[in-house]
Design a protein around this motif. Structure first.
Motif, PDB file in Angstrom:
ATOM      1  N   UNK A 122     -20.113   8.264 -21.457  1.00 22.36           N
ATOM      2  CA  UNK A 122     -20.214   7.432 -20.247  1.00 22.36           C
ATOM      3  C   UNK A 122     -18.935   6.610 -20.125  1.00 22.36           C
ATOM      4  N   UNK A 123     -18.263   6.724 -18.983  1.00 17.64           N
ATOM      5  CA  UNK A 123     -17.017   5.994 -18.717  1.00 17.64           C
ATOM      6  C   UNK A 123     -17.234   5.089 -17.510  1.00 17.64           C
ATOM      7  N   UNK A 124     -17.067   3.780 -17.723  1.00 17.59           N
ATOM      8  CA  UNK A 124     -17.232   2.796 -16.635  1.00 17.59           C
ATOM      9  C   UNK A 124     -18.580   2.954 -15.921  1.00 17.59           C
ATOM     10  N   UNK A 125     -19.586   3.207 -16.732  1.00 18.10           N
ATOM     11  CA  UNK A 125     -20.929   3.334 -16.164  1.00 18.10           C
ATOM     12  C   UNK A 125     -21.231   4.672 -15.550  1.00 18.10           C
ATOM     13  N   UNK A 126     -20.327   5.639 -15.664  1.00 20.19           N
ATOM     14  CA  UNK A 126     -20.516   6.967 -15.077  1.00 20.19           C
ATOM     15  C   UNK A 126     -20.591   8.010 -16.184  1.00 20.19           C
TER      16      UNK A 126
END
Length: 283
Positions: A102-106
């Protein structure tokens, strides 16, 4: 004179305005080209993909390619499980990393999968996983914290298989009977051990495909190429002949009784017991 000066000034003003609008038009076209290039590269989104997600996707694609290549190169004879296990581990691990990162909530998985009906990434993963699972490759190994290691049964089979093939190769000659006689015990030992690995003695239920293919190849060489099964059939043929003869004895006896009647001129004399008659006469 003043008229000419005014006319010259107007011409210069027109030229300046033309140059200005030309430069603006060029800048607009350059921006348009850059935007078109941005869209052509597959990144025409308001929020481009995180670079970390794309790097994981690139690594997954590379490992999937390596596993595909390995499985094709070891298709015959089948050595998929033993030779491609490292490629499978990296390929499967990168897929799990793609799903869980998960990157920056994505979630990276949500960016690349389940976005269209093709769902290419998941389809590719599932198709390669079908090859691995279809060969029961996991059953070849003990899966510990230090990675997969060949099971003892797998090691023992490989040892017996190599002994059998070495015996056959070292005793090949113009007469196949020599190979059959010298390698009979080795082959029977291999065959019996293979049968013990599976409940159905065929191996299609749980034995990894490397072992199944090795055994099928050995049986084909033993029976079709060397024709060694004839030696094992000799005692069976003798037993079947004896069984057939014994089973036919009642039929032979029935036919003898049916067709071998007494000669016509002879009569069978039946002795009659007169003791009952004497008993009744005395009383």
């Amino acid at each position: 004179m003043v008229f000419f000066e005014m006319k010259k000034f107007n011409v210069l003003l027109v030229l300046l305005l033309y140059v200005k609008f030309t430069i603006c038009d060029i800048n607009y076209n350059l921006n348009l080209i850059q935007k078109n290039d941005f869209g052509y590269n597959g990144e025409a989104y308001l929020n481009p993909y995180p670079r970390e997600c794309f790097e994981i996707l690139e690594a997954f694609a590379a490992h999937a390619s390596n596993f595909t290549s390995c499985s094709i190169l070891h298709a015959r004879p089948i050595r998929l499980c033993e030779k491609c296990v490292d490629n499978y581990i990296h390929f499967h691990a990168k897929y799990q990393e793609l799903l869980k990162t998960v990157i920056n909530g994505t979630s990276c998985g949500s960016l690349f999968m389940a976005q269209d009906r093709l769902n290419t990434i998941k389809q590719q993963h599932d198709s390669l996983l079908t090859i691995w699972d279809g060969g029961h490759c996991n059953t070849c190994f003990d899966w510990g914290t230090n990675g997969p290691e060949l099971k003892n049964d797998t090691k023992n089979f490989i040892k017996k298989f190599n002994n059998t093939m070495e015996c056959i190769i070292s005793n090949l000659g113009p007469e196949d009977d020599i190979v059959c006689e010298k390698c009979m015990s080795t082959y029977i030992d291999l065959d019996e051990f293979y049968k013990s690995l599976s409940e159905d003695s065929i191996g299609v239920d749980s034995v990894c495909m490397d072992i199944v293919d090795s055994m099928n190849t050995t049986r084909s060489i033993w029976s079709k190429t060397l024709k060694c099964c004839g030696l094992r059939k000799s005692p069976e043929i003798f037993f079947l002949c004896c069984t057939g003869i014994i089973s036919s004895l009642p039929l032979i006896f029935y036919l003898a009784v049916r067709f071998c009647r007494p000669v016509g001129g002879l009569q069978v004399t039946v002795l009659k017991d007169s003791r009952f008659k004497q008993y009744f006469s005395e009383n």
